[in-house]
Scaffold this motif. Structure first.
Motif, PDB file in Angstrom:
ATOM      1  N   ASN A 173       0.809  -1.227   0.000  1.00 30.72           N
ATOM      2  CA  ASN A 173       0.000   0.000   0.000  1.00 30.72           C
ATOM      3  C   ASN A 173       0.837   1.270   0.000  1.00 30.72           C
ATOM      4  N   ILE A 174       2.139   1.142  -0.169  1.00 28.40           N
ATOM      5  CA  ILE A 174       3.023   2.316  -0.152  1.00 28.40           C
ATOM      6  C   ILE A 174       3.061   2.971  -1.532  1.00 28.40           C
ATOM      7  N   CYS A 175       2.976   4.296  -1.537  1.00 34.15           N
ATOM      8  CA  CYS A 175       3.072   5.076  -2.776  1.00 34.15           C
ATOM      9  C   CYS A 175       3.982   6.277  -2.505  1.00 34.15           C
ATOM     10  N   LEU A 176       5.068   6.370  -3.261  1.00 30.63           N
ATOM     11  CA  LEU A 176       6.038   7.442  -3.070  1.00 30.63           C
ATOM     12  C   LEU A 176       6.022   8.396  -4.264  1.00 30.63           C
ATOM     13  N   GLU A 177       6.033   9.679  -3.991  1.00 33.37           N
ATOM     14  CA  GLU A 177       6.146  10.683  -5.056  1.00 33.37           C
ATOM     15  C   GLU A 177       7.628  10.907  -5.343  1.00 33.37           C
ATOM     16  N   MET A 178       8.007  10.791  -6.604  1.00 32.32           N
ATOM     17  CA  MET A 178       9.405  10.962  -6.980  1.00 32.32           C
ATOM     18  C   MET A 178       9.630  12.402  -7.417  1.00 32.32           C
ATOM     19  N   ARG A 179      10.043  13.237  -6.466  1.00 32.31           N
ATOM     20  CA  ARG A 179      10.309  14.644  -6.767  1.00 32.31           C
ATOM     21  C   ARG A 179      11.818  14.851  -6.944  1.00 32.31           C
ATOM     22  N   ASP A 180      12.566  14.533  -5.885  1.00 35.68           N
ATOM     23  CA  ASP A 180      14.022  14.641  -5.951  1.00 35.68           C
ATOM     24  C   ASP A 180      14.612  13.266  -6.220  1.00 35.68           C
ATOM     25  N   THR A 181      15.791  13.236  -6.765  1.00 30.37           N
ATOM     26  CA  THR A 181      16.457  11.963  -7.020  1.00 30.37           C
ATOM     27  C   THR A 181      17.876  12.001  -6.441  1.00 30.37           C
ATOM     28  N   PRO A 182      18.406  10.863  -5.987  1.00 30.45           N
ATOM     29  CA  PRO A 182      17.690   9.582  -5.940  1.00 30.45           C
ATOM     30  C   PRO A 182      16.676   9.558  -4.797  1.00 30.45           C
ATOM     31  N   ILE A 183      15.758   8.607  -4.855  1.00 29.87           N
ATOM     32  CA  ILE A 183      14.750   8.453  -3.816  1.00 29.87           C
ATOM     33  C   ILE A 183      15.078   7.181  -3.029  1.00 29.87           C
ATOM     34  N   LEU A 184      15.006   7.296  -1.705  1.00 31.50           N
ATOM     35  CA  LEU A 184      15.293   6.161  -0.838  1.00 31.50           C
ATOM     36  C   LEU A 184      14.048   5.283  -0.708  1.00 31.50           C
ATOM     37  N   LEU A 185      14.191   4.024  -1.077  1.00 31.51           N
ATOM     38  CA  LEU A 185      13.075   3.080  -1.017  1.00 31.51           C
ATOM     39  C   LEU A 185      12.975   2.463   0.382  1.00 31.51           C
ATOM     40  N   PRO A 186      11.793   2.011   0.778  1.00 35.70           N
ATOM     41  CA  PRO A 186      11.610   1.470   2.131  1.00 35.70           C
ATOM     42  C   PRO A 186      12.200   0.069   2.298  1.00 35.70           C
TER      43      PRO A 186
ATOM     44  N   GLN B 174      21.046  -3.218  -9.816  1.00 38.57           N
ATOM     45  CA  GLN B 174      21.791  -3.436 -11.066  1.00 38.57           C
ATOM     46  C   GLN B 174      20.893  -3.275 -12.295  1.00 38.57           C
ATOM     47  N   HIS B 175      19.675  -2.766 -12.108  1.00 44.62           N
ATOM     48  CA  HIS B 175      18.697  -2.705 -13.193  1.00 44.62           C
ATOM     49  C   HIS B 175      18.504  -1.268 -13.697  1.00 44.62           C
ATOM     50  N   THR B 176      18.208  -1.149 -14.978  1.00 45.47           N
ATOM     51  CA  THR B 176      17.822   0.143 -15.546  1.00 45.47           C
ATOM     52  C   THR B 176      16.645  -0.065 -16.492  1.00 45.47           C
ATOM     53  N   VAL B 177      15.848   0.978 -16.648  1.00 48.77           N
ATOM     54  CA  VAL B 177      14.768   0.948 -17.625  1.00 48.77           C
ATOM     55  C   VAL B 177      14.632   2.347 -18.211  1.00 48.77           C
ATOM     56  N   ALA B 178      14.481   2.422 -19.535  1.00 46.13           N
ATOM     57  CA  ALA B 178      14.315   3.704 -20.231  1.00 46.13           C
ATOM     58  C   ALA B 178      12.851   3.867 -20.598  1.00 46.13           C
ATOM     59  N   LEU B 179      12.246   4.994 -20.190  1.00 44.44           N
ATOM     60  CA  LEU B 179      10.843   5.282 -20.457  1.00 44.44           C
ATOM     61  C   LEU B 179      10.725   6.637 -21.152  1.00 44.44           C
ATOM     62  N   PRO B 180       9.615   6.863 -21.827  1.00 41.86           N
ATOM     63  CA  PRO B 180       9.432   8.173 -22.469  1.00 41.86           C
ATOM     64  C   PRO B 180       9.365   9.272 -21.423  1.00 41.86           C
ATOM     65  N   PRO B 181       9.825  10.481 -21.748  1.00 43.81           N
ATOM     66  CA  PRO B 181       9.765  11.592 -20.787  1.00 43.81           C
ATOM     67  C   PRO B 181       8.319  11.999 -20.514  1.00 43.81           C
ATOM     68  N   THR B 182       8.101  12.630 -19.384  1.00 42.12           N
ATOM     69  CA  THR B 182       6.749  13.046 -19.006  1.00 42.12           C
ATOM     70  C   THR B 182       6.799  14.272 -18.120  1.00 42.12           C
ATOM     71  N   ASP B 183       5.690  15.023 -18.143  1.00 43.91           N
ATOM     72  CA  ASP B 183       5.510  16.124 -17.196  1.00 43.91           C
ATOM     73  C   ASP B 183       4.568  15.724 -16.070  1.00 43.91           C
ATOM     74  N   LEU B 184       4.029  14.518 -16.159  1.00 39.56           N
ATOM     75  CA  LEU B 184       3.107  14.037 -15.131  1.00 39.56           C
ATOM     76  C   LEU B 184       3.864  13.694 -13.854  1.00 39.56           C
ATOM     77  N   PRO B 185       3.189  13.693 -12.717  1.00 38.19           N
ATOM     78  CA  PRO B 185       3.836  13.262 -11.473  1.00 38.19           C
ATOM     79  C   PRO B 185       4.296  11.804 -11.595  1.00 38.19           C
ATOM     80  N   ILE B 186       5.474  11.529 -11.075  1.00 37.72           N
ATOM     81  CA  ILE B 186       6.020  10.169 -11.099  1.00 37.72           C
ATOM     82  C   ILE B 186       5.839   9.548  -9.716  1.00 37.72           C
ATOM     83  N   GLN B 187       5.223   8.379  -9.696  1.00 38.16           N
ATOM     84  CA  GLN B 187       4.985   7.676  -8.437  1.00 38.16           C
ATOM     85  C   GLN B 187       5.693   6.316  -8.450  1.00 38.16           C
TER      86      GLN B 187
END
Length: 429
Positions: free
Chosen positions: A321-334, A355-368
Motif C-alpha cells: 500500500n506504499i506510494c512514493l512521489e518521486m520529486r528529488d532523485t535519488p529516492i530512498l526506497l523502504p 543493477q537494473h535500468t529501464v528507459a521510459l518516455p519523458p513526461t511532465d506528469l507526477p512520477i509515483q
C-alpha cells in the motif's frame, strides 16, 4: 610450560597482528588483557584494542566500565565502550549475547581478530548446555580455539586453561578484577551449572573438564568428517548461499536430508535447530504441496519455498500500500531496498535501481513509485493483456519478492516494473 609461554604459542598460530580484546573486567578477561600487554613488550608490532560492552543490567555497570578504562590506561591500550539495549524476547542471556556481538561487529576492523577469554570451565558449561538442548555433533563440538561468527574471526587462546590456573596467575601478578554479582544467580542456566552441578562433578572426577574437552573435540572432528563426505552433494544443492535447491532431495534418507540442512544452517552461522524444528521444516516447507508457498520462521530469518527451491530471507515489511512521489532523485526506497535514481534527457527518462535500468518516455506528469498492482497489463505490443500473477510466474519471481520490486507510474498509468518489464499502452479499440 607456564601460562604465558603457552599463551604465546597459541597466539603465534593465528599469524595475526591486530587484536580486539573483549574486556568485561572480570578475572578471565583481565588475565587476557595482561597477557597481551606482556606479549606486546616482546612483539611491539602487535596492535591491540579493547572493547567493553555496557549492558546496563547491573547497578554497578558504570563502575565496571570505569574500571576497564583504568586498566586500558595502565597498559596504554586503546579502549572502546559501547552501551547496548537488550532484546529480552528470547531471554536475557540470549539477548545480551546477541547485543554484545552486534556491538562488536560495529567496531571491529577488517584486519582484526576478536579475542575472548573463554577457558576450559566455560567449554564444559557450553557442552552441557548443548547437551540440555539435545544438540547434535555440531552443537556438542562446543567452542574451538579459532572460529568465525557473523563474518568475524574469533580467537580463544585461554580455552585449554582452567579458571583455577587463571586465578593463580592473576594473584601472582597482583591483578585486580571485578566480580559480577549476577554470577551467583542460579536462575540463569549457565550459572546453575557453574554453581550447583559442575563443582560436584569436578570434586568426584578431578580431570572432568579435560574429559569433556576431549569429547567435544571428538564431536567436532566427526562433524567435520561428515561435512567433508557430504561436501560434493551439498554444493549441488547450495550453489548460492541464500538458496537451497531441492532437486532429488526426496530421494535421500532422512538422516542425509537433515545433515545437508544442518550444513546449510552452519554455513550461515545460525544456532543449530532442534530435531523437532528440523522435522517441522521438512514436513511443513520442504515437502509441502507443490502449489503451496510455505515458510518457516527461524529467529529473525524466514525459510521460504518456491517451486523446488528453499530461500533464506528476512521478515519483510508489507509494502503493497506504499506510494512514493518521486520529486528529488535519488529516492530512498523502504525496507532496505536501496535507492531509485532517475536521469532525465529530452528523449527518455532512465530509471536505475540496484543493477537494473529501464528507459521510459519523458513526461511532465507526477512520477509515483508503488510496490503492489493487481489486474491485467499489456507486456508485449502484439500480445493480449495478461494477469500480473501469471507474468511473475512466467518470470520465475517468488511471491514474496513481487511486492518488493519498484513499479513506476506516471500519475495513474503503470509504466514499468524496474528490471523486469515495461507496460505498453493498450491500442485495442
Amino acid at each position: 610450560m607456564d601460562l604465558f609461554s603457552a599463551f604465546e604459542q597459541q597466539v603465534k598460530q593465528t599469524t595475526a597482528q591486530h587484536y580486539l580484546i573483549a574486556l568485561s573486567g572480570g578475572l578471565d578477561s583481565t588475565v587476557l588483557l595482561d597477557l597481551f600487554a606482556k606479549l606486546r613488550q616482546i612483539q611491539p608490532h602487535f596492535y591491540l584494542r579493547a572493547i567493553h560492552i555496557h549492558h546496563g543490567l547491573s547497578p554497578n555497570a558504570d563502575s565496571w566500565a570505569e574500571h576497564c578504562q583504568s586498566l586500558c590506561n595502565q597498559y596504554t591500550i586503546p579502549f572502546i565502550i559501547e552501551k547496548v539495549q537488550i532484546d529480552r524476547k528470547n531471554g536475557i542471556e540470549a539477548g545480551a549475547r546477541e547485543a554484545r556481538y552486534q556491538a562488536i561487529l560495529r567496531h571491529i576492523h577488517p584486519n582484526e581478530i576478536l579475542v575472548t577469554a573463554h577457558h576450559l570451565n566455560d567449554q564444559t558449561e557450553t557442552f552441557f548446555l548443548a547437551l540440555k538442548r539435545g544438540s547434535g555433533l555440531q552443537g556438542l563440538g562446543a567452542m574451538q580455539t579459532q572460529s568465525e561468527l557473523l563474518g568475524m574471526k574469533i580467537f580463544r587462546p585461554l580455552l585449554s586453561f582452567t579458571r583455577e590456573q587463571l586465578e593463580h596467575y592473576a594473584q601472582r601478578e597482583n591483578l585486580t578484577w571485578i566480580e559480577d554479582e549476577s554470577n551467583q544467580d542460579s536462575r540463569y542456566e549457565r550459572n546453575f551449572l557453574r554453581n550447583e552441578i559442575l563443582p560436584k562433578l569436578r570434586a568426584r572426577w578431578t580431570h572432568f573438564d579435560r574429559s569433556v574437552q576431549r569429547a567435544a573435540q571428538h564431536c567436532f572432528e566427526q562433524q567435520q568428517l561428515i561435512n567433508e563426505l557430504l561436501q560434493e552433494t551439498f554444493l549441488e544443492h547450495c550453489q548460492t548461499p541464500t538458496e537451497f535447491q531441492l532437486h532429488k532431495f526426496n530421494q535421500y534418507s532422512s538422516q542425509k536430508q537433515t545433515a545437508l540442512l544442518r550444513m546449510w544452517f552452519s554455513q550461515h552461522q545460525w544456532e543449530m535447530p532442534t530435531k523437532r524444528q528440523l522435522e517441522q521444516l521438512l514436513s511443513d516447507v520442504v515437502f509441502a504441496k507443490q502449489d503451496a508457498n510455505p515458510q518457516f520462521h527461524f529467529g529473525k530469518q524466514i525459510i521460504r519455498r518456491y517451486q523446488s527451491c528453499l530461500y533464506l530471507t528476512s521478515d519483510f515489511a508489507d509494502l503493497t500500500n506504499i506510494c512514493l512521489e518521486m520529486r528529488d532523485t535519488p529516492i530512498l526506497l523502504p525496507d532496505n531496498l536501496g535507492e531509485l535514481d532517475l536521469k532525465r534527457t529530452p528523449q527518455q527518462f532512465i530509471f536505475s535501481w540496484q543493477q537494473h535500468t529501464v528507459a521510459l518516455p519523458p513526461t511532465d506528469l507526477p512520477i509515483q513509485i508503488r510496490f503492489g498492482y493487481s489486474g491485467k497489463i499489456k507486456r508485449h505490443p502484439k500480445r493480449p493483456k495478461e494477469e500480473m500473477k501469471k507474468i511473475w510466474q512466467e518470470l520465475g519471481v517468488p511471491p514474496w519478492q513481487r511486492s518488493r520490486i519498484p513499479l513506476i507510474f506516471y500519475r495513474e498509468q503503470f509504466q514499468s516494473a524496474v528490471g523486469f518489464f515495461k507496460v505498453f499502452e493498450d491500442t485495442e479499440k
